[in-house]
Write an enzyme that holds these catalytic residues in place. Structure first.
Site, mmCIF file in Angstrom:
data_model
loop_
_atom_site.group_PDB
_atom_site.id
_atom_site.type_symbol
_atom_site.label_atom_id
_atom_site.label_comp_id
_atom_site.label_asym_id
_atom_site.label_seq_id
_atom_site.Cartn_x
_atom_site.Cartn_y
_atom_site.Cartn_z
ATOM 1 N N LYS A 10 0.331 -3.377 5.796
ATOM 2 C CA LYS A 10 -0.843 -3.445 6.684
ATOM 3 C C LYS A 10 -1.389 -4.878 6.660
ATOM 4 C CE LYS A 10 -1.428 1.470 6.081
ATOM 5 N NZ LYS A 10 -2.298 2.650 6.090
ATOM 6 N N HIS A 88 1.961 3.243 14.825
ATOM 7 C CA HIS A 88 1.189 3.655 13.655
ATOM 8 C C HIS A 88 -0.155 4.216 14.119
ATOM 9 C CE1 HIS A 88 -1.039 3.566 9.908
ATOM 10 N NE2 HIS A 88 0.133 3.544 9.297
ATOM 11 N N GLU A 90 -3.014 3.825 13.056
ATOM 12 C CA GLU A 90 -4.098 2.830 13.120
ATOM 13 C C GLU A 90 -4.038 2.062 14.434
ATOM 14 O OE1 GLU A 90 -3.228 1.036 9.324
ATOM 15 O OE2 GLU A 90 -3.892 2.887 8.340
ATOM 16 N N GLU A 160 3.342 10.919 9.638
ATOM 17 C CA GLU A 160 2.161 10.476 8.904
ATOM 18 C C GLU A 160 0.946 11.267 9.381
ATOM 19 O OE1 GLU A 160 2.948 6.247 7.133
ATOM 20 O OE2 GLU A 160 1.693 6.115 8.915
ATOM 21 N N GLY A 166 -4.342 6.861 3.276
ATOM 22 C CA GLY A 166 -5.351 6.036 2.598
ATOM 23 C C GLY A 166 -6.376 6.792 1.791
HETATM 24 P P1 13P Z 1 -1.189 4.991 2.419
HETATM 25 O O1 13P Z 1 0.110 5.100 1.644
HETATM 26 O O2 13P Z 1 -2.069 3.881 1.919
HETATM 27 O O3 13P Z 1 -1.882 6.313 2.533
HETATM 28 O O4 13P Z 1 -0.782 4.560 3.912
HETATM 29 C C1 13P Z 1 0.190 5.296 4.565
HETATM 30 C C2 13P Z 1 0.535 4.590 5.816
HETATM 31 O O5 13P Z 1 -0.250 4.524 6.747
HETATM 32 C C3 13P Z 1 1.856 3.938 5.866
HETATM 33 O O6 13P Z 1 2.146 3.502 7.162
#
Ligand code: 13P
Length: 245
Positions: A10, A88, A90, A160, A166
Site C-alpha cells: 500500500k 483493490h 481501496e 478480499e 486491516g
Molecule cells: P491487510 O493484510 O492489512 O488486512 O490488508 C489486506 C489487503 O488489503 C491486501 O491487499
C-alpha cells in the site's frame, strides 16, 4: 499449483525501510513470492532477493498519452514487474474505480505481459444482505467481458472481503472456503479454465493464521497487507504457503 504470496505494501515505505525489509526476505522453495510496491520504489526493487517477484498496485487503463498522473502497463513491464493489483477495494471505494475500469486495467496489464491480480470482495452490508456472490459475480463479469474467456484464465483472483481488511482478524476458514469454491465454480460456469486460476485470500492474513487459511481447499495463496511490511511475518506466511511452519 504453486502458491503465490504477494505483499501489498500500500502507501508505505521509504528507501531505508525498504532496504531493511528486503534484507529479511529470501526465496521459499515451492512458493512464489511477490512484493507490490509504490511506483517510485520500482527502480529500487530492480535489485531484490532472488525468487521475489515484483508488482505494482495499480495501472492505467490507457496505453500512453495525455493522462497526467497515470502509469502505463508498458512502464511497469520495463521496470521488471510481473504482477499488478487491479481493483483493490481501496481504489474502488476511495478513488471511484468501477467494475468496467477494473476490467480495462486488467486488459491493459495482460497486453504488456503482466499478470493482473484482480481483487474482488463484498462489504459487510453486502454480506449481511446475502449478496456475497452477487457482488463478486458482478465484479468478475466485468473483467471477463473485458478479457474474454481464454485470457480470463491468466489472471490471479484475490478474494478480499472488505470487512476483513486491516482489522487484524481474517474471515473464518469456513467463509473463505465457501467463497473460494464459489468463485472457482462461477469461473467454470462461464467456460473459464477455472482449475488454472490462482485464487488468493486477502484480509488480515497474518503469521498466526496463514497456515490455517492455506489449509483451506481452493486457497492458492495470499494477498498480504500489513504483515508484508514486517519481513519476519512475511517469511512465516510464505513458509506456511509452502506447507512449512
Ligand atoms: P491487510 O493484510 O492489512 O488486512 O490488508 C489486506 C489487503 O488489503 C491486501 O491487499
Amino acid at each position: 499449483m504453486t502458491r503465490l504470496v504477494a505483499g501489498n505494501w500500500k502507501m508505505n515505505g521509504s528507501l531505508a525501510a525498504n532496504r531493511d525489509l528486503l534484507d529479511g526476505l529470501m526465496a521459499v522453495p515451492g512458493v512464489e513470492m511477490a512484493v507490490c510496491v509504490p511506483y517510485p520504489y520500482l527502480a529500487q526493487l530492480l535489485e531484490r532477493p532472488a525468487g521475489v517477484a515484483l508488482g505494482a498496485q495499480d495501472v492505467s487503463e490507457f496505453e500512453a498519452g495525455a493522462y497526467t498522473g497515470e502509469v502505463s502497463a508498458g512502464m511497469l513491464a520495463e521496470f521488471g514487474c510481473r504482477y499488478v493489483i487491479v481493483g483493490h477495494s481501496e481504489r474502488r471505494a476511495l478513488f471511484g474505480e468501477d467494475d468496467a475500469v477494473v476490467g480495462r486495467k486488467a486488459r491493459a496489464a495482460l497486453a504488456h505481459g503482466l499478470v493482473p491480480i484482480v481483487c474482488v470482495g463484498e462489504t459487510l452490508a453486502e454480506r449481511d444482505e446475502g449478496r456475497v456472490m452477487a457482488v463478486i459475480g458482478r465484479q468478475l463479469a466485468a473483467v471477463l467481458d473485458a478479457l474474454g474467456v481464454a485470457a480470463m484464465a491468466q489472471v490471479v483472483v484475490a478474494y478480499e472481503p472488505v470487512w476483513a481488511i486491516g482489522i487484524g482478524r481474517s474471515a473464518s476458514v469456513e467463509q473463505v472456503g465457501e467463497v473460494h469454491a464459489a468463485i472457482r465454480s462461477w469461473l467454470a460456469g462461464q467456460g473459464v479454465a477455472a482449475a488454472a486460476v490462482r485464487l488468493l485470500y486477502g484480509g488480515s492474513m497474518k503469521a498466526d493464521n496463514a497456515a490455517a487459511l492455506f489449509a483451506v481447499p481452493d486457497v492458492d495463496g495470499g494477498l498480504v497487507g500489513g504483515a508484508s511490511l514486517v519481513a519476519a511475518d512475511f517469511m512465516v506466511i510464505s513458509r506456511a504457503a509452502g506447507g512449512g511452519v
